[in-house]
Design a protein around this motif. Structure first.
Motif, mmCIF file in Angstrom:
data_model
loop_
_atom_site.group_PDB
_atom_site.id
_atom_site.type_symbol
_atom_site.label_atom_id
_atom_site.label_comp_id
_atom_site.label_asym_id
_atom_site.label_seq_id
_atom_site.Cartn_x
_atom_site.Cartn_y
_atom_site.Cartn_z
ATOM 1 N N GLU A 194 0.932 -1.244 0.078
ATOM 2 C CA GLU A 194 -0.045 0.086 -0.270
ATOM 3 C C GLU A 194 0.993 1.160 -0.078
ATOM 4 O OE1 GLU A 194 -3.395 0.059 -0.218
ATOM 5 O OE2 GLU A 194 -3.580 -1.955 -0.088
ATOM 6 N N GLU A 195 0.247 2.174 -0.527
ATOM 7 C CA GLU A 195 1.080 3.535 -0.708
ATOM 8 C C GLU A 195 1.577 3.950 0.965
ATOM 9 O OE1 GLU A 195 0.583 7.943 -2.118
ATOM 10 O OE2 GLU A 195 -0.858 6.666 -2.975
ATOM 11 N N GLY A 196 2.680 4.397 1.073
ATOM 12 C CA GLY A 196 3.260 4.569 2.467
ATOM 13 C C GLY A 196 3.503 3.667 3.534
ATOM 14 N N GLU A 197 3.144 2.450 2.974
ATOM 15 C CA GLU A 197 3.394 1.270 3.694
ATOM 16 C C GLU A 197 4.981 1.024 4.050
ATOM 17 O OE1 GLU A 197 2.244 -3.454 3.907
ATOM 18 O OE2 GLU A 197 1.533 -2.056 2.466
ATOM 19 N N VAL A 198 5.758 1.021 2.963
ATOM 20 C CA VAL A 198 7.167 0.714 3.010
ATOM 21 C C VAL A 198 8.130 1.786 1.927
ATOM 22 C CG1 VAL A 198 6.893 -1.792 2.761
ATOM 23 C CG2 VAL A 198 7.121 -0.401 0.593
ATOM 24 N N GLU A 199 9.211 1.907 2.348
ATOM 25 C CA GLU A 199 10.336 2.972 1.537
ATOM 26 C C GLU A 199 10.410 2.400 0.481
ATOM 27 O OE1 GLU A 199 14.650 4.575 2.494
ATOM 28 O OE2 GLU A 199 13.925 2.922 3.695
ATOM 29 N N TRP A 200 10.737 3.436 -0.577
ATOM 30 C CA TRP A 200 11.024 2.924 -1.806
ATOM 31 C C TRP A 200 12.600 3.715 -2.290
ATOM 32 C CZ3 TRP A 200 7.966 0.980 -5.969
ATOM 33 C CH2 TRP A 200 6.668 0.616 -5.572
ATOM 34 N N LYS A 201 13.193 2.511 -2.896
ATOM 35 C CA LYS A 201 14.605 3.258 -3.404
ATOM 36 C C LYS A 201 14.936 2.925 -4.893
ATOM 37 C CE LYS A 201 16.749 2.679 1.096
ATOM 38 N NZ LYS A 201 17.951 2.218 1.885
ATOM 39 N N THR A 202 15.615 3.673 -5.381
ATOM 40 C CA THR A 202 16.086 3.333 -6.707
ATOM 41 C C THR A 202 17.402 2.230 -6.716
ATOM 42 O OG1 THR A 202 17.913 4.696 -6.861
ATOM 43 C CG2 THR A 202 15.834 5.601 -7.358
ATOM 44 N N LEU A 203 17.320 1.478 -7.927
ATOM 45 C CA LEU A 203 18.412 0.411 -7.961
ATOM 46 C C LEU A 203 19.906 0.947 -7.947
ATOM 47 C CD1 LEU A 203 18.280 -2.676 -8.720
ATOM 48 C CD2 LEU A 203 18.374 -2.278 -10.672
ATOM 49 N N GLY A 204 20.011 2.226 -8.259
ATOM 50 C CA GLY A 204 21.122 2.993 -8.317
ATOM 51 C C GLY A 204 21.562 3.134 -6.983
ATOM 52 N N GLU A 205 20.750 3.223 -5.798
ATOM 53 C CA GLU A 205 20.966 3.466 -4.565
ATOM 54 C C GLU A 205 21.447 2.277 -3.804
ATOM 55 O OE1 GLU A 205 18.140 6.389 -2.162
ATOM 56 O OE2 GLU A 205 16.920 5.612 -3.697
ATOM 57 N N PRO A 342 9.963 -1.055 -3.973
ATOM 58 C CA PRO A 342 9.790 -1.090 -2.562
ATOM 59 C C PRO A 342 10.802 -1.801 -1.837
ATOM 60 C CG PRO A 342 8.360 -2.845 -3.926
ATOM 61 C CD PRO A 342 9.256 -2.091 -4.977
ATOM 62 N N TYR A 343 10.978 -1.261 -0.827
ATOM 63 C CA TYR A 343 11.839 -1.738 0.287
ATOM 64 C C TYR A 343 11.531 -1.881 1.789
ATOM 65 C CZ TYR A 343 16.872 -2.766 0.738
ATOM 66 O OH TYR A 343 18.061 -3.326 1.032
ATOM 67 N N PRO A 344 10.829 -3.133 1.886
ATOM 68 C CA PRO A 344 10.506 -3.215 3.225
ATOM 69 C C PRO A 344 11.372 -3.642 4.383
ATOM 70 C CG PRO A 344 9.911 -5.096 1.823
ATOM 71 C CD PRO A 344 10.619 -4.154 1.012
ATOM 72 N N SER A 345 11.251 -3.749 5.518
ATOM 73 C CA SER A 345 12.139 -4.006 6.534
ATOM 74 C C SER A 345 13.005 -5.616 6.153
ATOM 75 C CB SER A 345 11.270 -4.263 8.004
ATOM 76 O OG SER A 345 10.860 -5.564 7.830
ATOM 77 N N PRO A 346 14.141 -5.564 6.632
ATOM 78 C CA PRO A 346 15.155 -7.014 6.389
ATOM 79 C C PRO A 346 14.072 -8.207 6.425
ATOM 80 C CG PRO A 346 16.345 -5.296 7.213
ATOM 81 C CD PRO A 346 14.884 -4.678 7.658
ATOM 82 N N GLU A 347 13.397 -8.049 7.765
ATOM 83 C CA GLU A 347 12.762 -9.507 8.198
ATOM 84 C C GLU A 347 11.802 -9.653 7.096
ATOM 85 O OE1 GLU A 347 14.653 -7.437 11.279
ATOM 86 O OE2 GLU A 347 13.174 -6.598 10.299
ATOM 87 N N GLU A 348 11.055 -8.555 6.850
ATOM 88 C CA GLU A 348 9.973 -8.940 5.774
ATOM 89 C C GLU A 348 10.416 -9.207 4.333
ATOM 90 O OE1 GLU A 348 5.883 -8.903 4.132
ATOM 91 O OE2 GLU A 348 6.994 -8.944 5.996
#
Length: 396
Positions: A194-205, A342-348
């Motif tokens: 869902e929107e705002g549920e997780v952080e988003w990152k670019t592949l470059g990052e 999308p980039y959720p927590s390491p556990e997820e």
């Protein structure tokens, strides 16, 4: 089933002409009452037709009129699929370069003939075509094609055995298709947020390197592994399909694209754009060409999580968006760097990976899972087919 069973099946079957239990070699024209061709042009197909329309392609099209109503073997007479066989019983129509073999005499089983033709016809066509020309079938080639005719009971037993292998392979293939659909469904479900549920990152990052390879001037019979898209089987690299370059080319001319263990390779040009695989340790040292991008993740990034995302609809939609209007599908390195995920927590991430890895192994692995099982069954089928359909030629 073992070899002793087959030897027992064929016991006493020899090529003595006139022997009651012997194998008699006959021309195809002597065991059927009908060898003909269709009459239609290849473009006669109709989208909403009700009858099969056999052309020189592997699968039939549809048409609203039928010219034949029988049990027959359909053979592609020219083109890239020359010699390809279809079996059909019922009403159908055919292209003018498609051969129809039917009305089998009582001494010959049509499915036995189908298996024998499937095993031997294409090599016969190539051998009997003029050198330098595109292989094609002529009527005399088919009429005079020699086929061994053992007793009908033996023919039917051969068919029974080969049908079992064919059915098993078909069941496994259907199972694989179903599991792939299941895998795709769960992957999209698990990777939807869902929107705002997780952080988003670019592949470059998330990477220390995104680059691509170069085509070498020459290839070698052996040496350093050189990976091209053709070596991808599912999401794995088939070691039997790799090319080779020499060590100097690898270390100097193609220094930029020297591969490391766990690099992600993704096709960035052509019809297979988006196809990807992870570089295994076993193929190193290795290199690649300009049609493949190399994605090297930072040490603290979950490789499998990013890999599953790259295989998902996120990447498919991103590719579609970025290649609109292009004559040749192509992703550049800047676009890859900007790919947002999308980039959720390491556990997820770990939870998602543990589920998707099981599906991936089952549906894509060439060393285990269903593809390996299908390959083994196909080899088993080919072994027994060769054994069952090999008869000594008649002595003249």
């Amino acid at each position: 089933m073992n070899k002793n069973y087959i030897e027992k099946l064929l016991e006493g079957v020899d090529s003595s002409a006139g022997s009651k239990q012997g194998v008699e070699w006959k021309s195809l024209g002597d065991v059927v009452n009908l060898i003909t061709t269709g009459r239609l042009n290849a473009n006669a197909m109709e989208d909403n037709g009700i009858y099969p329309f056999f052309t020189c392609n592997e699968k039939p099209y549809k048409i609203n009129d039928y010219a034949f109503d029988l049990e027959a073997i359909l053979i592609s007479g020219n083109g890239s699929q020359v010699g390809h066989l279809n079996y059909y019983k019922g009403k159908f129509n055919a292209y003018q370069r498609t051969y129809i073999v039917g009305e089998f005499k009582d001494s010959t089983d049509i499915i036995y003939t189908y298996y024998y033709l499937k095993h031997t016809l294409r090599s016969y066509i190539i051998k009997n075509s003029r050198k330098g020309s595109v292989p094609y079938i002529t009527m005399p080639m088919l009429v005079n094609f020699q086929i061994p005719i053992p007793p009908l009971s033996v023919q039917k037993e051969i068919v029974r055995i080969l049908d079992k292998f064919t059915e098993l392979t078909a069941e496994l293939t259907a199972e694989l298709t179903a599991r792939k659909q299941q895998y795709s469904f769960y992957r999209e479900e698990l990777l939807s947020f869902e929107e705002g549920e997780v952080e988003w990152k670019t592949l470059g990052e998330l990477t220390s390197l995104i680059t691509k390879g170069t085509t070498p001037k020459n290839y070698t019979p052996n040496g350093i592994a050189f990976i091209k898209t053709e070596a991808f089987v599912g999401s794995y690299i088939d070691i039997e399909k790799i090319s080779f370059i020499d060590e100097e080319t690898h270390n100097k001319e193609l220094k930029r694209s020297i591969l490391k263990h766990n690099d992600i390779l993704i096709t960035i040009a052509g019809a297979t754009i988006g196809k990807c695989a992870i570089v295994p340790k076993e193929i190193l040292p290795a290199n690649t060409n300009q049609a493949l991008a190399i994605i090297r993740l930072n040490d603290d990034v979950n490789l499998k999580f990013v890999f599953h995302l790259i295989k998902s609809n996120y990447m498919n939609k991103y590719i579609e968006l970025n290649i609109k209007g292009s004559a040749q599908p192509n992703l550049n390195l800047k676009q890859l760097n900007n790919f947002s995920i999308p980039y959720p927590s390491p556990e997820e991430q770990e939870r998602i990976v543990s589920i998707l890895d099981k599906f991936d192994t089952l549906t894509n692995s060439i060393s285990e899972g269903l593809p390996k099982e299908i390959e083994l069954r196909q080899k088993q089928y080919e072994y027994y087919r060769d054994l069952l359909l090999s008869f000594p030629k008649q002595k003249h």
